[in-house]
Design an enzyme around this catalytic site. Structure first.
Site, short mmCIF file in Angstrom:
data_model
loop_
_atom_site.label_atom_id
_atom_site.label_comp_id
_atom_site.label_asym_id
_atom_site.label_seq_id
_atom_site.Cartn_x
_atom_site.Cartn_y
_atom_site.Cartn_z
N LYS A 114 90.23 -82.57 9.77
CA LYS A 114 91.67 -82.72 9.56
C LYS A 114 92.33 -81.41 9.16
O LYS A 114 93.43 -81.11 9.59
CB LYS A 114 91.96 -83.81 8.51
CG LYS A 114 91.59 -85.20 9.02
CD LYS A 114 92.12 -86.32 8.14
CE LYS A 114 91.76 -87.67 8.74
NZ LYS A 114 92.11 -88.79 7.90
N LYS A 197 86.80 -90.42 19.31
CA LYS A 197 87.17 -91.74 18.79
C LYS A 197 88.67 -91.99 18.97
O LYS A 197 89.48 -91.05 18.95
CB LYS A 197 86.77 -91.87 17.31
CG LYS A 197 87.58 -91.03 16.37
CD LYS A 197 87.34 -91.38 14.92
CE LYS A 197 88.20 -90.46 14.06
NZ LYS A 197 88.19 -90.71 12.66
N LYS A 200 94.55 -92.48 15.04
CA LYS A 200 95.99 -92.48 14.79
C LYS A 200 96.59 -91.11 15.12
O LYS A 200 97.75 -91.00 15.46
CB LYS A 200 96.28 -92.78 13.31
CG LYS A 200 95.97 -94.21 12.92
CD LYS A 200 96.03 -94.40 11.40
CE LYS A 200 95.32 -95.67 10.98
NZ LYS A 200 95.04 -95.79 9.57
P1 TYM Z 1 91.32 -95.27 8.21
O1 TYM Z 1 92.61 -95.78 7.67
O2 TYM Z 1 91.34 -94.00 9.00
O3 TYM Z 1 90.65 -96.37 9.14
C1 TYM Z 1 90.48 -97.70 8.72
C2 TYM Z 1 89.15 -98.23 9.23
O4 TYM Z 1 89.11 -98.16 10.66
C3 TYM Z 1 87.89 -97.54 11.06
N1 TYM Z 1 88.13 -96.82 12.33
C4 TYM Z 1 87.42 -96.99 13.45
N2 TYM Z 1 86.36 -97.77 13.73
C5 TYM Z 1 85.87 -97.73 14.99
N3 TYM Z 1 86.39 -96.93 15.98
C6 TYM Z 1 87.44 -96.13 15.73
N4 TYM Z 1 87.95 -95.38 16.69
C7 TYM Z 1 88.00 -96.13 14.42
N5 TYM Z 1 89.04 -95.47 13.84
C8 TYM Z 1 89.11 -95.90 12.56
C9 TYM Z 1 87.55 -96.58 9.93
O5 TYM Z 1 86.17 -96.25 9.94
C10 TYM Z 1 87.96 -97.40 8.73
O6 TYM Z 1 86.92 -98.28 8.36
N6 TYM Z 1 89.03 -93.17 4.29
C11 TYM Z 1 89.37 -94.43 4.93
C12 TYM Z 1 90.17 -95.36 4.06
C13 TYM Z 1 89.59 -95.69 2.72
C14 TYM Z 1 88.49 -96.53 2.46
C15 TYM Z 1 88.37 -96.60 1.05
C16 TYM Z 1 87.59 -97.22 3.28
C17 TYM Z 1 90.09 -95.29 1.52
N7 TYM Z 1 89.36 -95.83 0.52
C18 TYM Z 1 87.37 -97.34 0.42
C19 TYM Z 1 86.59 -97.97 2.65
C20 TYM Z 1 86.49 -98.02 1.26
C21 TYM Z 1 90.18 -94.14 6.16
O7 TYM Z 1 90.82 -93.12 6.28
O8 TYM Z 1 90.23 -95.17 7.05
#
Ligand code: TYM
Length: 332
Positions: A114, A197, A200
């Site tokens: 990022k 992947k 967003k």
């Molecule tokens: P975030 O908001 O980017 O994404 C949310 C969830 O979606 C999954 N994900 C995917 N899975 C499969 N294929 C994809 N292309 C794909 N893109 C996104 C992510 O793996 C995620 O599970 N850091 C985390 C948010 C977070 C969090 C936490 C997660 C903050 N605190 C505590 C678990 C526990 C994040 O940015 O997810």
């Protein structure tokens, strides 16, 4: 029987979740809420690590809540809440920052990915310390399982290391969590760039299936997805990354195995297969989009659900934080 605790989070950084968010994470959240004590958090503080317009943050936080409910999260089964409403996240986040080594934090690939977009010098410090706040999100609830996509694996590992270190140094305080990463859908790829992947922050909207996009927009994206070489519908990530990604999506939504799909589409071309995937995705998402729009028409109801969730989350989080402070020797 001891009921296991589940926690996961999602960032409210866009108007819509994409299909990767759903298949990689939220679908498992829904499945796990029946037999687990589930806490699901809209991580708005994490969203502040990039420049955020206040009116958009509010709108997207509510849109996230509405989508989660429409996708099947039930407030009767799960505790759904907004991170900033539970102040213990920041408080334990600081303790986690004090547990983590700089070099350890510096190895996080998401920060590297990022920050490379803007250059590390202009990246926010919060983007660097983000994984320690994520560790706090998880550890506050003594979570056993953390359902996430593959891209979060390293953050879960760090969380486990920090919890283990704290426990070893100050006495048993945190449950060591386990990632719950379903291999089959852990990485849904971009439709135009099927070796990366779905994200967003993807460069091209054409590669991302948004849950809230109009059905015809998503149908067009799938039918216009990148065409691999050859003509056979076969799972082969190396030679046919585009078709393999569509097979993964079809299988996750329809429940058919990949090999059953290969047989079903044997002798048919890519065009027929893409049209079938487009129909499946569109019909799957149509009621979810409609339900989300309906839920968004009553903000008061959404806010009430989130307040109830935060109240419940706070009681669990406060107990953990109090124990952590006590173990560290703070004067109560
Ligand atoms: P975030 O908001 O980017 O994404 C949310 C969830 O979606 C999954 N994900 C995917 N899975 C499969 N294929 C994809 N292309 C794909 N893109 C996104 C992510 O793996 C995620 O599970 N850091 C985390 C948010 C977070 C969090 C936490 C997660 C903050 N605190 C505590 C678990 C526990 C994040 O940015 O997810």
């Amino acid at each position: 029987m001891i009921i296991k605790r589940v926690l996961s989070g999602i960032q409210p950084t866009s108007d819509s979740f994409h299909l990767g968010n759903y298949l990689g994470a939220v679908k498992q959240w829904v499945a796990l809420q029946d037999a687990h004590d589930a806490f699901y958090c809209i991580v708005d503080l994490h969203a502040l690590t990039i420049e955020t317009e206040p009116s958009l943050l509010r709108k997207r936080t509510l849109a996230s809540a509405a989508q989660l409910l429409a996708l099947g999260i039930s407030p009767d089964k799960s505790t759904l809440f907004v991170q900033s409403q539970v102040s213990q996240h920041n408080q334990l986040g600081w303790l986690m920052e004090c547990m983590a080594g700089f070099g350890e934090a510096n190895r996080m690939v998401q920060f590297k990915d990022k920050s490379s977009k803007t250059g590390a010098d202009s990246a926010r410090v919060g983007l660097f310390t983000y994984p320690m706040l994520q560790a706090a999100d998880i550890l506050l609830y003594q979570a056993d399982l953390v359902p996430v996509g593959e891209d979060q694996r390293q953050h879960i590992e760090l969380t486990r290391d920090l919890a283990g270190r704290f426990n070893a140094r100050y006495g048993q305080t945190f449950t060591i969590p386990q990632g719950y990463i379903l291999k089959a859908a852990a990485k849904i790829n971009d439709l135009q760039e099927p070796t990366s992947k779905m994200s967003k922050s993807s460069g091209s909207a054409a590669g991302v299936i948004e849950i809230m996009d109009a059905p015809e927009v998503n149908a067009k994206k799938i039918k216009g997805s990148i065409t691999d070489t050859g003509s056979q519908v076969r799972f082969d990530e190396k030679e046919k990354p585009g078709i393999s990604n569509l097979l993964t999506i079809h299988s996750a939504l329809s429940g058919s195995t990949i090999s059953a799909l290969e047989s079903e589409f044997a002798g048919k071309g890519y065009g027929d297969f893409k049209a079938a995937v487009a129909d499946l995705v569109v019909e799957y998402l149509r009621p979810i989009r409609n339900k989300t729009l309906e839920l968004l028409s009553d903000e008061g109801h959404l806010i009430e659900i989130l307040h109830q969730g935060a109240a419940k989350a706070r009681t669990v989080a406060a107990t953990t934080l109090e124990t952590a402070y006590k173990r560290l020797g703070t004067v109560a």
